[in-house]
Motif scaffolding. Structure first.
Motif, mmCIF file in Angstrom:
data_model
loop_
_atom_site.group_PDB
_atom_site.id
_atom_site.type_symbol
_atom_site.label_atom_id
_atom_site.label_comp_id
_atom_site.label_asym_id
_atom_site.label_seq_id
_atom_site.Cartn_x
_atom_site.Cartn_y
_atom_site.Cartn_z
ATOM 1 N N CYS A 141 0.809 -1.311 -0.049
ATOM 2 C CA CYS A 141 -0.062 -0.197 -0.271
ATOM 3 C C CYS A 141 0.825 1.180 0.044
ATOM 4 O O CYS A 141 2.009 1.327 0.471
ATOM 5 N N ARG A 142 0.177 2.259 -0.644
ATOM 6 C CA ARG A 142 0.888 3.575 -0.368
ATOM 7 C C ARG A 142 0.196 4.400 0.420
ATOM 8 O O ARG A 142 -0.920 4.538 0.500
ATOM 9 N N TYR A 143 1.054 4.822 1.666
ATOM 10 C CA TYR A 143 0.410 5.726 2.688
ATOM 11 C C TYR A 143 -0.059 7.171 2.013
ATOM 12 O O TYR A 143 0.363 7.485 1.253
ATOM 13 N N LEU A 144 -0.948 7.754 2.824
ATOM 14 C CA LEU A 144 -1.154 9.200 2.224
ATOM 15 C C LEU A 144 -0.302 9.998 2.368
ATOM 16 O O LEU A 144 -0.255 11.087 1.664
ATOM 17 N N ASP A 145 0.947 9.820 3.016
ATOM 18 C CA ASP A 145 2.055 10.884 2.874
ATOM 19 C C ASP A 145 3.131 10.422 1.566
ATOM 20 O O ASP A 145 4.048 11.050 1.271
ATOM 21 N N GLY A 146 2.628 9.405 0.847
ATOM 22 C CA GLY A 146 3.359 9.118 -0.458
ATOM 23 C C GLY A 146 4.332 7.839 -0.111
ATOM 24 O O GLY A 146 4.789 7.374 -1.040
ATOM 25 N N THR A 147 4.691 7.393 1.185
ATOM 26 C CA THR A 147 5.627 6.405 1.439
ATOM 27 C C THR A 147 4.799 5.200 1.222
ATOM 28 O O THR A 147 3.749 5.138 1.133
ATOM 29 N N LEU A 148 5.639 3.963 0.611
ATOM 30 C CA LEU A 148 5.390 2.651 0.432
ATOM 31 C C LEU A 148 5.302 1.708 1.804
ATOM 32 O O LEU A 148 6.385 2.071 2.425
ATOM 33 N N GLY A 149 4.494 1.054 2.014
ATOM 34 C CA GLY A 149 4.424 -0.058 3.061
ATOM 35 C C GLY A 149 3.335 -1.093 3.204
ATOM 36 O O GLY A 149 3.042 -1.192 2.136
ATOM 37 N N MET A 150 3.188 -1.739 4.139
ATOM 38 C CA MET A 150 2.234 -2.739 4.425
ATOM 39 C C MET A 150 2.500 -3.884 3.372
ATOM 40 O O MET A 150 1.793 -4.646 3.109
ATOM 41 N N LEU A 151 3.784 -4.129 2.946
ATOM 42 C CA LEU A 151 4.243 -5.099 2.276
ATOM 43 C C LEU A 151 3.854 -6.714 2.985
ATOM 44 O O LEU A 151 4.341 -6.725 3.995
ATOM 45 N N TRP A 152 3.032 -7.551 2.146
ATOM 46 C CA TRP A 152 2.542 -8.542 3.017
ATOM 47 C C TRP A 152 2.338 -9.654 1.925
ATOM 48 O O TRP A 152 1.763 -9.386 0.628
ATOM 49 N N THR A 153 2.827 -11.038 2.259
ATOM 50 C CA THR A 153 2.426 -12.307 1.237
ATOM 51 C C THR A 153 1.955 -12.995 2.150
ATOM 52 O O THR A 153 2.554 -13.576 3.299
ATOM 53 N N GLU A 154 0.852 -13.765 1.898
ATOM 54 C CA GLU A 154 0.138 -14.881 2.735
ATOM 55 C C GLU A 154 1.168 -16.036 2.774
ATOM 56 O O GLU A 154 1.829 -16.271 1.849
ATOM 57 N N TYR A 155 1.278 -16.796 3.945
ATOM 58 C CA TYR A 155 2.494 -17.597 4.168
ATOM 59 C C TYR A 155 2.374 -18.522 3.127
ATOM 60 O O TYR A 155 3.442 -19.166 2.532
ATOM 61 N N ALA A 156 1.157 -19.172 2.749
ATOM 62 C CA ALA A 156 1.192 -20.150 1.649
ATOM 63 C C ALA A 156 1.599 -19.923 0.388
ATOM 64 O O ALA A 156 1.770 -20.633 -0.296
#
Length: 174
Positions: free
Chosen positions: A90-105
């Motif tokens: 996701c792109r945060y409202l301040d323009g930075t990127l984060g919340m990178l996630w991949t389901e375990y399987a």
């Protein structure tokens, strides 16, 4: 906490990071049951449920992030297997990127790298469109450098970003 930014020197040392290819090009070679697309409001609850820093207000924030991404700035991207969301950024409202996630399987398949590249591509494409095809005019939170926060203990993300040509440039504490 790490702050990364993408290598933006003139020699284009990381073509995977600086590419303006779209989702279609990134999806080529993937199985037919795998797709990359922008996140929508239906995806917000799953993203929130997996976020390490989930709080009473985080679902509302994620919905705003997805809405801003859908309407203007891009950057909230997911990878779907059989129409199920399995990896996202996701792109945060301040323009930075984060919340990178991949389901375990679904880990160890390169999905996080594809999502990161797709988000960068989406942001750059939309920025170029807003600038009338010119990428040299800076707009707040839309142009270079792209920034992503990575928690110190998240070695997998640190390795992924390094592999894709991003550099650690500063530390941040919250």
């Amino acid at each position: 906490m790490w702050i990364h930014h993408q290598n933006q020197n003139g020699d284009e040392t990381c073509n995977t990071c600086t590419s303006t290819q779209g989702y279609y090009e990134l999806s080529r070679g993937l199985p037919s049951n795998v797709a990359i697309r922008s996140l929508n409001q239906n995806d917000a609850e799953l993203v929130d449920s997996r976020w390490e820093y989930r709080s009473d207000g985080s679902l509302s924030m994620i919905r705003r992030m997805i809405r801003a991404s859908e309407e203007t700035y891009g950057g909230c991207v997911g990878l779907f297997v059989n129409d199920a969301l399995v990896s996202w950024l996701c792109r945060y409202l301040d323009g930075t990127l984060g919340m990178l996630w991949t389901e375990y399987a679904h880990r160890k398949k390169g999905y996080a790298a594809l999502v990161l590249m797709a988000a960068v591509s989406d942001i750059r494409k939309r920025s170029k469109e807003r600038n009338g095809g010119c990428t040299s005019r800076p707009l707040a939170n839309t142009d270079e450098p792209m920034v992503s926060y990575i928690v110190d203990s998240n070695q997998a993300s640190q390795n992924l970003y390094k592999k894709l040509g991003w550099m650690r440039v500063a530390d941040a504490d919250w």
